[in-house]
Enzyme design. Sequence first.
Site, PDB file in Angstrom:
ATOM      1  CG  HIS A  37      -6.214 -10.212   4.539  1.00 49.29           C
ATOM      2  ND1 HIS A  37      -7.332  -9.332   4.807  1.00 49.29           N
ATOM      3  CD2 HIS A  37      -5.250  -9.955   4.661  1.00 49.29           C
ATOM      4  CE1 HIS A  37      -6.686  -7.843   5.423  1.00 49.29           C
ATOM      5  NE2 HIS A  37      -5.094  -8.583   5.712  1.00 49.29           N
ATOM      6  CG  ASP A 152       1.870  -3.591   4.150  1.00 50.09           C
ATOM      7  OD1 ASP A 152       1.406  -3.068   4.677  1.00 50.09           O
ATOM      8  OD2 ASP A 152       1.088  -5.086   3.651  1.00 50.09           O
TER       9      ASP A 152
HETATM   10  P1  AMP Z   1      -3.059  -7.280   7.123  1.00 52.84           P
HETATM   11  O1  AMP Z   1      -4.120  -7.873   7.779  1.00 52.84           O
HETATM   12  O2  AMP Z   1      -2.632  -6.358   7.045  1.00 52.84           O
HETATM   13  O3  AMP Z   1      -1.334  -7.499   8.682  1.00 52.84           O
HETATM   14  O4  AMP Z   1      -2.093  -8.023   6.512  1.00 52.84           O
HETATM   15  C1  AMP Z   1      -1.783  -8.778   6.003  1.00 52.84           C
HETATM   16  C2  AMP Z   1      -1.359  -9.586   4.760  1.00 52.84           C
HETATM   17  O5  AMP Z   1      -2.206  -9.160   3.729  1.00 52.84           O
HETATM   18  C3  AMP Z   1       0.497  -8.804   5.220  1.00 52.84           C
HETATM   19  O6  AMP Z   1       1.088 -10.071   4.198  1.00 52.84           O
HETATM   20  C4  AMP Z   1       0.711  -8.098   3.534  1.00 52.84           C
HETATM   21  O7  AMP Z   1       0.808  -7.301   3.225  1.00 52.84           O
HETATM   22  C5  AMP Z   1      -1.345  -8.403   2.700  1.00 52.84           C
HETATM   23  N1  AMP Z   1      -2.418  -7.352   2.445  1.00 52.84           N
HETATM   24  C6  AMP Z   1      -3.007  -6.554   3.064  1.00 52.84           C
HETATM   25  N2  AMP Z   1      -2.885  -5.904   2.124  1.00 52.84           N
HETATM   26  C7  AMP Z   1      -2.947  -6.404   1.259  1.00 52.84           C
HETATM   27  C8  AMP Z   1      -3.551  -6.147  -0.557  1.00 52.84           C
HETATM   28  N3  AMP Z   1      -4.316  -5.113  -0.833  1.00 52.84           N
HETATM   29  N4  AMP Z   1      -2.603  -6.466  -2.091  1.00 52.84           N
HETATM   30  C9  AMP Z   1      -2.453  -7.379  -1.333  1.00 52.84           C
HETATM   31  N5  AMP Z   1      -1.983  -7.966  -0.137  1.00 52.84           N
HETATM   32  C10 AMP Z   1      -2.159  -7.425   1.058  1.00 52.84           C
END
Ligand code: AMP
Length: 285
Positions: A37, A152
């Site tokens: 994030h 994702d």
């Molecule tokens: P989430 O909180 O899981 O919904 O993720 C929020 C954003 O962070 C989304 O756009 C995800 O694709 C991105 N994200 C989550 N994990 C990663 C990671 N390991 N590397 C890059 N972006 C990430």
Amino acid sequence: MHLFQRTADLQTFLRNTRTHNRSLGFVPTMGALHAGHFRLIERALQQDQIVVCSIFVNPTQFNNSDDLKRYPRTPGKDLEALARVGCTAAFLPSVEEIYPTGTTFKRSLDFAGMDQRMEGAYRPGHFTGVAQVVHRLLAIVEADRLYMGCKDFQQLAIVQSMIRQLALPVQVVGVPTVRETDGLAMSSRNALLSKTARAAAPAIYQTLRAAAERLRAGTPPEEVQEWAREQLAQASLRPEYFEIVDQVRLEPVKKTTDPHNWVICTAVWAEDVRLIDNLPVAELA
Ligand code: AMP
């Protein structure tokens, strides 16, 4: 850092702050923030003068109520870290704030089947919920740029398609996946892994890399798929899917096409935790 729970308050703040053509970058998250994030936030801070991060565990994208209940929540720690890195504003709305007329209304969009495969097949309704919440958040924040993770991959493709279909005036920036040193893609769900499951999980990325190598060497996709499933099973992981699809339409590949346009996507169970990961074949160093 400014903290908002109400849409109207955030909008008033943004109206007063967006002077002198300052650009606004937006990073939507579900919280339990990790280095993945923060890479998105960093990227936004490099490009935009104002950066808003939302933390909202969106109920409409969960097809399993236990999963929603178990989803990690660490708001205190998240806000501290966001302030430390220099995020301009955090938005932590309630469900009512995001869905004032209830959660049932969903705009119907045509994702040309892209929302039916892989995550869409195993998590029915998931992408309708994702599109719904991102659309709503964009309507509130009116960002110039939207930062999302390639982690994702399918979600990123769906959101890009939604933005095209609705002609939303926002530029999407896809940020490469941030990994632990052993290759495991960072994810809020990693916090739920037992010691044994955590030890098994790096096999996901190892298998993705080895599969990409095989595809580049000309091994037929179906053969690679079968081999990879076995590898994952041997590491005590239960693959839900292991698909080789083209990067644009997310359709299973034809072996006559160029592997450099393929991406390998997988979802596996490590004990009772579901993890996803992907690797564009062209990215294999
Ligand atoms: P989430 O909180 O899981 O919904 O993720 C929020 C954003 O962070 C989304 O756009 C995800 O694709 C991105 N994200 C989550 N994990 C990663 C990671 N390991 N590397 C890059 N972006 C990430």
